[in-house]
Design a protein around this motif. Structure first.
Motif, mmCIF file in Angstrom:
data_model
loop_
_atom_site.group_PDB
_atom_site.id
_atom_site.type_symbol
_atom_site.label_atom_id
_atom_site.label_comp_id
_atom_site.label_asym_id
_atom_site.label_seq_id
_atom_site.Cartn_x
_atom_site.Cartn_y
_atom_site.Cartn_z
ATOM 1 N N VAL A 50 48.273 -15.472 23.557
ATOM 2 C CA VAL A 50 46.830 -15.365 23.341
ATOM 3 C C VAL A 50 46.157 -14.732 24.552
ATOM 4 C CG1 VAL A 50 44.696 -16.719 23.163
ATOM 5 C CG2 VAL A 50 46.653 -17.303 21.730
ATOM 6 N N LEU A 51 45.204 -13.851 24.283
ATOM 7 C CA LEU A 51 44.276 -13.372 25.308
ATOM 8 C C LEU A 51 42.864 -13.660 24.833
ATOM 9 C CD1 LEU A 51 45.471 -9.815 26.447
ATOM 10 C CD2 LEU A 51 45.658 -11.955 27.716
ATOM 11 N N VAL A 52 42.030 -14.224 25.711
ATOM 12 C CA VAL A 52 40.627 -14.403 25.359
ATOM 13 C C VAL A 52 39.828 -13.236 25.916
ATOM 14 C CG1 VAL A 52 40.772 -16.904 25.155
ATOM 15 C CG2 VAL A 52 40.155 -15.902 27.355
ATOM 16 N N VAL A 53 38.771 -12.881 25.193
ATOM 17 C CA VAL A 53 37.982 -11.704 25.533
ATOM 18 C C VAL A 53 36.495 -11.998 25.361
ATOM 19 C CG1 VAL A 53 39.764 -9.977 25.070
ATOM 20 C CG2 VAL A 53 38.388 -10.834 23.171
ATOM 21 N N THR A 57 34.488 -8.713 18.501
ATOM 22 C CA THR A 57 34.484 -7.259 18.389
ATOM 23 C C THR A 57 35.439 -6.638 19.402
ATOM 24 O OG1 THR A 57 32.184 -7.336 17.657
ATOM 25 C CG2 THR A 57 33.011 -5.219 18.426
ATOM 26 N N ALA A 58 35.423 -7.142 20.631
ATOM 27 C CA ALA A 58 36.344 -6.657 21.655
ATOM 28 C C ALA A 58 37.792 -6.896 21.235
ATOM 29 C CB ALA A 58 36.056 -7.336 22.990
ATOM 30 N N ALA A 59 38.038 -8.040 20.624
ATOM 31 C CA ALA A 59 39.390 -8.352 20.150
ATOM 32 C C ALA A 59 39.849 -7.333 19.111
ATOM 33 C CB ALA A 59 39.424 -9.770 19.569
ATOM 34 N N ARG A 207 41.617 -4.932 28.503
ATOM 35 C CA ARG A 207 40.427 -5.784 28.588
ATOM 36 C C ARG A 207 39.768 -5.715 29.972
ATOM 37 N NH1 ARG A 207 42.097 -12.258 28.794
ATOM 38 N NH2 ARG A 207 43.193 -12.161 30.790
ATOM 39 N N TRP A 208 40.422 -5.029 30.925
ATOM 40 C CA TRP A 208 39.859 -4.975 32.279
ATOM 41 C C TRP A 208 40.036 -3.595 32.888
ATOM 42 C CZ3 TRP A 208 36.273 -7.842 34.045
ATOM 43 C CH2 TRP A 208 35.965 -7.872 35.410
ATOM 44 N N PHE A 209 39.393 -2.593 32.274
ATOM 45 C CA PHE A 209 39.302 -1.223 32.790
ATOM 46 C C PHE A 209 40.609 -0.440 32.794
ATOM 47 C CE2 PHE A 209 36.184 -3.739 35.386
ATOM 48 C CZ PHE A 209 35.053 -3.336 34.700
ATOM 49 N N ARG A 224 45.768 4.293 31.686
ATOM 50 C CA ARG A 224 45.005 4.391 30.439
ATOM 51 C C ARG A 224 43.690 3.656 30.637
ATOM 52 N NH1 ARG A 224 46.833 1.937 24.519
ATOM 53 N NH2 ARG A 224 45.112 2.824 23.297
ATOM 54 N N ALA A 225 42.593 4.350 30.432
ATOM 55 C CA ALA A 225 41.284 3.723 30.667
ATOM 56 C C ALA A 225 41.065 2.554 29.717
ATOM 57 C CB ALA A 225 40.165 4.747 30.483
ATOM 58 N N GLY A 226 40.563 1.467 30.275
ATOM 59 C CA GLY A 226 40.262 0.290 29.478
ATOM 60 C C GLY A 226 38.778 -0.028 29.483
ATOM 61 N N TYR A 227 38.447 -1.260 29.180
ATOM 62 C CA TYR A 227 37.063 -1.669 28.951
ATOM 63 C C TYR A 227 36.745 -2.932 29.740
ATOM 64 C CZ TYR A 227 37.440 1.673 25.182
ATOM 65 O OH TYR A 227 37.631 2.818 24.470
ATOM 66 N N LYS A 228 35.487 -3.247 29.836
ATOM 67 C CA LYS A 228 35.083 -4.511 30.470
ATOM 68 C C LYS A 228 34.954 -5.572 29.377
ATOM 69 C CE LYS A 228 31.995 -6.401 33.985
ATOM 70 N NZ LYS A 228 31.747 -7.700 33.369
ATOM 71 N N TYR A 229 36.087 -6.033 28.903
ATOM 72 C CA TYR A 229 36.145 -6.947 27.770
ATOM 73 C C TYR A 229 36.616 -8.349 28.172
ATOM 74 C CZ TYR A 229 35.517 -3.316 24.159
ATOM 75 O OH TYR A 229 35.020 -2.345 23.327
#
Length: 362
Positions: A50-53, A57-59, A207-209, A224-229
């Motif tokens: 499991v990863l929490v985000v 929507t981010a999931a 989930r972290w850039f 690979r560019a990620g997001y601030k999730y």
């Protein structure tokens, strides 16, 4: 007015000291409180992967990215859901392809999905709408036969079960929401549960850039560019407190739902839902079909009870204009279904009042 949805928040004597402790701990970003909540949630659903985000929507977005969904691809989905299920597909650049629903349940119809598959189909997005579980026996067969992965949007279905196990370990990706009005809220938040643990490392970076938080920041190389999730420690702390009460909260939803299943069976003008084999709903929203729905909603309002279809069918939004198609079963379902209050705030007296009002007719 008896509400249709209402957030459960643990008692302030338990919640506020926990929040205060983390706020003044000196570490409020992603840290041990997040990882603790991940472990606890994994134990709860019976899947440690499991990863929490930051949100449901981010999931969903991370799951789509891990499948490489992008421009030129297609994702088969349902119009019977809240908007983020399908707007998240849209932001990848892929095309949403609508499959029809089963008019008896409002859930995605595996036979219709099969007809919509093309060489561009990259994933099937199914939604366990209102806590009802899709026909997973058939969807599992379909996925195995075609090799097309399934993303389960289980934003409505925390605590629902398939084959006796809590939803969260059947498909490659299962995406949860802890948004404000869900059965368990962290104010906002979400989680992804993985059937394949090999997916976790890349998801954690996304989930972290694109950074690997297991390495020092100065030693990282983003490939690979990620997001601030990421989820923060404050939200995760709220989640840990809330999760301790989730079994009893879910029990109230389920108890009320089963009560309605029995009490409303054979009531004139009402059609209750027959759930699929090997599935057990968690009744986030109690769902049924009624004749003359507008009259039904008006009657319920006059009795101080909220009743509503709640969700706007996704395929009518302009952003999905190129995807529009005939969905006759959706038309039928959407004109008849309605939700009534079913949650933790509905006690025995309230649910008796609701059933009594319905039995008097409209």
């Amino acid at each position: 007015m008896i509400p249709l949805v209402k957030p459960y928040i643990a008692d302030r004597k338990e919640m506020m000291p926990a929040i205060e402790d983390i706020l003044y701990s000196g570490y409020i970003a992603e840290g041990e409180a997040v990882y603790k909540f991940e472990r606890e949630f994994g134990e709860f659903i019976g899947n440690p992967n499991v990863l929490v985000v930051q949100s449901g929507t981010a999931a969903l977005h991370i799951a789509l990215l891990l499948l490489g969904v992008g421009p030129g691809d297609e994702v088969i989905s349902t119009p019977m859901t809240a908007e983020p299920t399908n707007t998240t597909i849209a932001i990848t650049g892929a095309k949403v392809v609508w499959a029809d629903v089963d008019p008896a349940t409002g859930l995605l119809d595996p036979a219709s999905v099969r007809e919509k598959i093309t060489e561009r189909t990259k994933a099937i997005m199914l939604v366990h709408y209102a806590g009802m579980v899709c026909n997973m026996d058939e969807f599992n067969k379909l996925s195995q036969e075609t090799g097309i992965p399934i993303i389960e949007d289980t934003a409505h279905a925390l605590g629902s079960r398939y084959n006796g196990k809590m939803i969260g370990s059947n498909s490659r990706f299962t995406c949860f929401s802890f948004q404000a009005i869900k059965q368990m809220t962290t104010v906002d938040g979400g989680a992804i549960a993985f059937s394949n643990p090999d997916d976790i490392a890349e998801a954690r970076k996304l989930r972290w850039f694109g950074l690997d938080k297991k390495l020092p920041r100065l030693e990282n190389d983003i490939k690979r560019a990620g997001y601030k999730y990421g989820m923060n420690n404050v939200t995760a702390t709220i989640g840990s407190v809330q999760l301790a009460h989730t079994p009893e909260v879910l029990d109230k939803y389920i108890s009320n739902g089963k009560f309605y299943d029995n009490a409303l069976k054979n009531v004139p003008g009402v059609t209750t839902i027959d759930y699929y084999p090997h599935t057990e709903p968690s009744y986030w929203l109690y769902t049924m079909k009624v004749e003359r729905r507008d009259d039904f909603i008006k009657m319920m309002e006059e009795n101080g009870i909220t009743a509503s279809p709640l969700h706007h069918r996704s395929d009518t939004h302009s952003v999905f204009a190129e995807s529009r198609c005939e969905l006759p079963n959706m038309e039928k379902w959407y004109s008849e279904f309605v939700h009534i209050p079913c949650g933790w705030w509905v006690d025995e007296e309230v649910r008796e009042k609701i059933v009594s009002a319905i039995k008097k007719g409209w």
